[in-house]
Write a protein that holds these residues in place. Sequence first.
Motif, mmCIF file in Angstrom:
data_model
loop_
_atom_site.group_PDB
_atom_site.id
_atom_site.type_symbol
_atom_site.label_atom_id
_atom_site.label_comp_id
_atom_site.label_asym_id
_atom_site.label_seq_id
_atom_site.Cartn_x
_atom_site.Cartn_y
_atom_site.Cartn_z
ATOM 1 N N LEU A 159 1.363 4.022 -2.755
ATOM 2 C CA LEU A 159 1.568 3.240 -4.274
ATOM 3 C C LEU A 159 0.753 1.748 -3.890
ATOM 4 O O LEU A 159 0.189 1.348 -4.964
ATOM 5 C CB LEU A 159 3.048 2.993 -4.573
ATOM 6 C CG LEU A 159 3.665 4.180 -4.987
ATOM 7 C CD1 LEU A 159 5.152 3.790 -5.496
ATOM 8 C CD2 LEU A 159 2.917 4.747 -6.399
ATOM 9 N N TRP A 160 0.876 1.218 -2.958
ATOM 10 C CA TRP A 160 0.232 -0.088 -2.811
ATOM 11 C C TRP A 160 -1.371 -0.042 -2.736
ATOM 12 O O TRP A 160 -1.974 -0.868 -3.543
ATOM 13 C CB TRP A 160 0.418 -0.641 -1.320
ATOM 14 C CG TRP A 160 1.710 -1.256 -1.144
ATOM 15 C CD1 TRP A 160 2.681 -1.508 -0.666
ATOM 16 C CD2 TRP A 160 1.677 -2.613 -1.772
ATOM 17 N NE1 TRP A 160 3.680 -2.231 -0.663
ATOM 18 C CE2 TRP A 160 3.292 -3.182 -1.438
ATOM 19 C CE3 TRP A 160 1.139 -3.691 -2.594
ATOM 20 C CZ2 TRP A 160 3.963 -4.404 -1.740
ATOM 21 C CZ3 TRP A 160 1.566 -4.770 -2.905
ATOM 22 C CH2 TRP A 160 2.767 -5.160 -2.793
ATOM 23 N N ILE A 161 -1.973 1.314 -2.215
ATOM 24 C CA ILE A 161 -3.316 1.426 -2.353
ATOM 25 C C ILE A 161 -3.663 1.627 -3.775
ATOM 26 O O ILE A 161 -4.818 1.122 -4.443
ATOM 27 C CB ILE A 161 -3.756 2.520 -1.660
ATOM 28 C CG1 ILE A 161 -3.591 2.463 0.068
ATOM 29 C CG2 ILE A 161 -5.411 3.023 -2.146
ATOM 30 C CD1 ILE A 161 -3.730 3.593 0.860
ATOM 31 N N MET A 162 -2.662 2.433 -4.830
ATOM 32 C CA MET A 162 -2.932 2.547 -6.098
ATOM 33 C C MET A 162 -2.941 1.389 -6.664
ATOM 34 O O MET A 162 -3.652 0.881 -7.723
ATOM 35 C CB MET A 162 -2.130 3.373 -6.623
ATOM 36 C CG MET A 162 -2.156 4.901 -6.006
ATOM 37 S SD MET A 162 -0.777 6.101 -6.666
ATOM 38 C CE MET A 162 -0.968 6.205 -8.448
ATOM 39 N N ALA A 163 -2.083 0.384 -6.517
ATOM 40 C CA ALA A 163 -1.972 -0.697 -7.080
ATOM 41 C C ALA A 163 -3.036 -1.669 -6.788
ATOM 42 O O ALA A 163 -3.630 -2.422 -7.778
ATOM 43 C CB ALA A 163 -0.612 -1.565 -6.577
ATOM 44 N N ILE A 164 -3.471 -1.811 -5.695
ATOM 45 C CA ILE A 164 -4.879 -2.640 -5.251
ATOM 46 C C ILE A 164 -5.994 -2.090 -6.127
ATOM 47 O O ILE A 164 -6.589 -2.926 -6.481
ATOM 48 C CB ILE A 164 -4.942 -2.721 -3.808
ATOM 49 C CG1 ILE A 164 -3.758 -3.229 -2.999
ATOM 50 C CG2 ILE A 164 -6.362 -3.101 -3.605
ATOM 51 C CD1 ILE A 164 -3.759 -3.302 -1.709
ATOM 52 N N VAL A 165 -6.239 -0.700 -6.150
ATOM 53 C CA VAL A 165 -7.149 -0.257 -6.712
ATOM 54 C C VAL A 165 -7.313 -0.603 -8.418
ATOM 55 O O VAL A 165 -8.341 -1.242 -8.915
ATOM 56 C CB VAL A 165 -7.278 1.325 -6.714
ATOM 57 C CG1 VAL A 165 -8.640 1.934 -7.658
ATOM 58 C CG2 VAL A 165 -7.808 1.607 -5.333
ATOM 59 N N ILE A 166 -6.101 -0.577 -9.002
ATOM 60 C CA ILE A 166 -5.783 -0.755 -10.274
ATOM 61 C C ILE A 166 -6.122 -2.220 -10.596
ATOM 62 O O ILE A 166 -6.583 -2.638 -11.732
ATOM 63 C CB ILE A 166 -4.347 -0.491 -10.765
ATOM 64 C CG1 ILE A 166 -4.154 0.989 -10.815
ATOM 65 C CG2 ILE A 166 -4.209 -1.080 -12.130
ATOM 66 C CD1 ILE A 166 -2.970 1.588 -11.067
ATOM 67 N N VAL A 167 -5.651 -3.075 -9.715
ATOM 68 C CA VAL A 167 -5.582 -4.683 -10.164
ATOM 69 C C VAL A 167 -7.322 -5.191 -9.678
ATOM 70 O O VAL A 167 -7.837 -5.753 -10.407
ATOM 71 C CB VAL A 167 -4.982 -5.615 -9.298
ATOM 72 C CG1 VAL A 167 -5.169 -6.990 -9.108
ATOM 73 C CG2 VAL A 167 -3.026 -5.160 -9.513
#
Length: 244
Positions: free
Chosen positions: A14-22
């Motif tokens: 989820l951290w990787i997904m969040a960083i990509v989205i931001v």
Amino acid sequence: MSEQVRAVASGPVLWIMAIVIVGVVIAQAYLFRKRAIKYSKENHVLTDEEIKLVTKNGAFSALGPAMSVFIMALTISGMLGGPFVLMRVGIIGSADTELRTATMAAMVSGTTLGVDEVSMSLLGTIFFTCAFMSVGYLIWVPIMTRGLGKGLSKFLMPDPNVEQTKPQKVVGTILQIVPVLFILMMVVMYASSGIPFLMVMATAAVIKVVCDKLSSKVAWLKQWALGFAVLGSMLSSILWNAIF
């Protein structure tokens, strides 16, 4: 939140997904700013100095609202994990909206967010509900900017070389009055919510007026007046809540 759910909610995936989205949001902001500056230069809208001034003013004025979002985001991250907050607030920008949506999702599931333990199924329900809620933005924005926006521009920004008909003038006037009425409605609503709300609004007004008055001697205050009013009124809310 159990250790198993916490491991998923704050896990590396989820951290990787969040960083990509931001990262996508930051890239979009950069591209929008780049295109805006290009358009400004091609059409002689603003000078380079004015662009720098507008950028500084916008950044400073955004600090106040960003602080309130940040404080609420900390509360949500304690319940649902940091990646969730980063993904949702990073896109929508409204922690209050996300908290309300998550609370409704929990209520429908028969639990109370912040009181009952968050299970894996509830976490998935909240994620899906918040994502589904934001779909409206994806539909509404293209309609406003590509479809309805072009039609409204004929009324709000008419061609000065073409004489408007009476219906166009009436519609244009209505479209200009409606936002003012909406703002007045919000002012009345918050002012009637209690003395602390009223005092915060009065503090913001006083700071803005004082900055405008002093700007005759200190020129840079005129551009920073709104930012000072927002930050000052937010800090004053602590005092007014303690008094009243």
